[in-house]
Design a protein around this motif. Structure first.
Motif, short mmCIF file in Angstrom:
data_model
loop_
_atom_site.label_atom_id
_atom_site.label_comp_id
_atom_site.label_asym_id
_atom_site.label_seq_id
_atom_site.Cartn_x
_atom_site.Cartn_y
_atom_site.Cartn_z
N UNK A 168 53.90 40.68 48.07
CA UNK A 168 54.59 40.06 46.94
C UNK A 168 55.06 38.69 47.41
N UNK A 169 54.25 37.70 47.18
CA UNK A 169 54.42 36.39 47.79
C UNK A 169 55.74 35.75 47.41
N UNK A 170 56.14 35.83 46.16
CA UNK A 170 57.39 35.18 45.76
C UNK A 170 58.59 35.78 46.48
N UNK A 171 58.62 37.10 46.60
CA UNK A 171 59.72 37.75 47.32
C UNK A 171 59.71 37.39 48.80
N UNK A 172 58.51 37.32 49.38
CA UNK A 172 58.41 36.95 50.80
C UNK A 172 58.95 35.54 51.03
N UNK A 173 58.60 34.62 50.15
CA UNK A 173 59.05 33.23 50.30
C UNK A 173 60.57 33.14 50.18
N UNK A 174 61.14 33.85 49.23
CA UNK A 174 62.59 33.80 49.08
C UNK A 174 63.30 34.47 50.25
N UNK A 175 62.72 35.55 50.78
CA UNK A 175 63.31 36.19 51.95
C UNK A 175 63.23 35.29 53.18
N UNK A 176 62.29 34.35 53.17
CA UNK A 176 62.12 33.44 54.29
C UNK A 176 63.01 32.22 54.25
N UNK A 177 63.92 32.14 53.29
CA UNK A 177 64.88 31.04 53.27
C UNK A 177 64.64 29.98 52.22
N UNK A 178 63.80 30.28 51.23
CA UNK A 178 63.50 29.32 50.17
C UNK A 178 64.01 29.81 48.82
N UNK A 179 64.12 28.88 47.90
CA UNK A 179 64.40 29.19 46.50
C UNK A 179 63.24 28.69 45.67
N UNK A 180 62.57 29.57 44.96
CA UNK A 180 61.43 29.16 44.14
C UNK A 180 61.92 28.44 42.89
N UNK A 181 61.42 27.23 42.68
CA UNK A 181 61.84 26.43 41.53
C UNK A 181 60.76 26.35 40.46
N UNK A 182 59.54 26.71 40.79
CA UNK A 182 58.46 26.72 39.81
C UNK A 182 57.39 27.70 40.29
N UNK A 183 56.92 28.56 39.38
CA UNK A 183 55.93 29.57 39.78
C UNK A 183 55.01 29.87 38.61
N UNK A 184 53.72 29.81 38.87
CA UNK A 184 52.71 30.19 37.89
C UNK A 184 51.95 31.38 38.45
N UNK A 185 51.89 32.46 37.68
CA UNK A 185 51.15 33.65 38.06
C UNK A 185 49.95 33.80 37.14
N UNK A 186 48.78 33.98 37.72
CA UNK A 186 47.57 34.16 36.91
C UNK A 186 46.50 34.84 37.75
N UNK A 187 45.45 35.29 37.08
CA UNK A 187 44.31 35.88 37.77
C UNK A 187 43.14 34.90 37.70
N UNK A 188 42.53 34.63 38.81
CA UNK A 188 41.39 33.71 38.84
C UNK A 188 40.25 34.26 38.00
N UNK A 189 39.63 33.42 37.20
CA UNK A 189 38.52 33.90 36.37
C UNK A 189 37.34 34.36 37.21
N UNK A 190 36.77 35.49 36.81
CA UNK A 190 35.60 36.01 37.50
C UNK A 190 35.89 36.71 38.80
N UNK A 191 37.18 36.93 39.10
CA UNK A 191 37.57 37.59 40.35
C UNK A 191 38.34 38.86 40.00
N UNK A 192 38.04 40.00 40.63
CA UNK A 192 38.80 41.22 40.36
C UNK A 192 40.30 41.01 40.57
N UNK A 193 41.11 41.65 39.72
CA UNK A 193 42.56 41.48 39.80
C UNK A 193 43.11 41.79 41.19
#
Length: 208
Positions: A168-193
């Motif tokens: 869970x990348x967003x949680x890992x980044x925040x646990x590492x000492x950062x505050x997420x200020x902008x985040x886009x979540x999506x699935x790449x086209x043509x790639x399995x979820x």
């Protein structure tokens, strides 16, 4: 590292990541980079062509040097200074506190074994006013997909030289000492979820 991880897998990775779609994602996230940049997971230097003119210097770290001829050619074409070093991101970075204006990682956090330590070092080396720009794949929000990722992860970890698909990348980044200020979540086209669930965003260092 072994023959596969040192020579074969880097070529497979480069083949998959150098296409138009992936280049577009890299250009998008790196468009905010400025000044002195620390790139964690330099790889074969694919990001060099995606940095804007606001970048003065890129220092790239990676635990291994691969495809040296290609890397040297890309460094030679870069319109800014490039320094590259073999270094594990989770070890103490050889830079003072608050040294960099920007820290970047693309398709990298999935494969760092001691991720929290690495993120804390990235946070330490970033200026208080700096930004951490990231483009990563990781855990999907849908329950059945995340369960599938957990099932497949040991296989992925083996065949992709340490890559994890269920972080869970967003949680890992925040646990590492950062505050997420902008985040886009999506699935790449043509790639399995399970493989193409993307986290693209910007984080700022939290005050100590």
């Amino acid at each position: 590292m072994g023959l596969y991880c040192e020579h074969i897998f880097p070529r497979l990775m480069e083949s998959g990541l150098r296409g138009t779609v992936h280049r577009g994602y890299r250009r998008r996230v790196l468009s905010r980079a400025r000044g002195d940049v620390l790139e964690v997971g330099f790889g074969t230097g694919l990001n060099l062509e995606c940095y804007p003119t606001s970048v003065r210097r890129v220092t790239g770290i990676d635990p291994a040097a691969v495809l040296e001829r290609r890397v040297r050619a890309r460094i030679a074409r870069a319109p800014f200074a490039v320094e590259r070093m073999v270094h594990d991101a989770a070890d103490r970075l050889p830079f003072p506190d608050g040294y960099f204006d920007t820290v970047t990682s693309t398709w990298t956090l999935c494969s760092i074994a001691r991720l929290r330590e690495a993120l804390r070092e990235m946070r330490r080396a970033l200026k208080p006013s700096g930004e951490f720009l990231f483009l990563e794949h990781g855990r999907n929000e849908r329950g059945w997909v995340s369960r599938l990722q957990d099932t497949l992860n040991p296989v992925q970890n083996f065949v992709a030289c340490g890559c994890n698909i269920n972080r869970k990348i967003d949680a890992e980044i925040e646990d590492g000492g950062f505050r997420i200020v902008d985040l886009d979540r999506f699935t790449m086209p043509g790639v399995p979820r399970a493989l193409g669930s993307v986290y693209l965003g910007v984080a700022s260092p939290r005050s100590r």
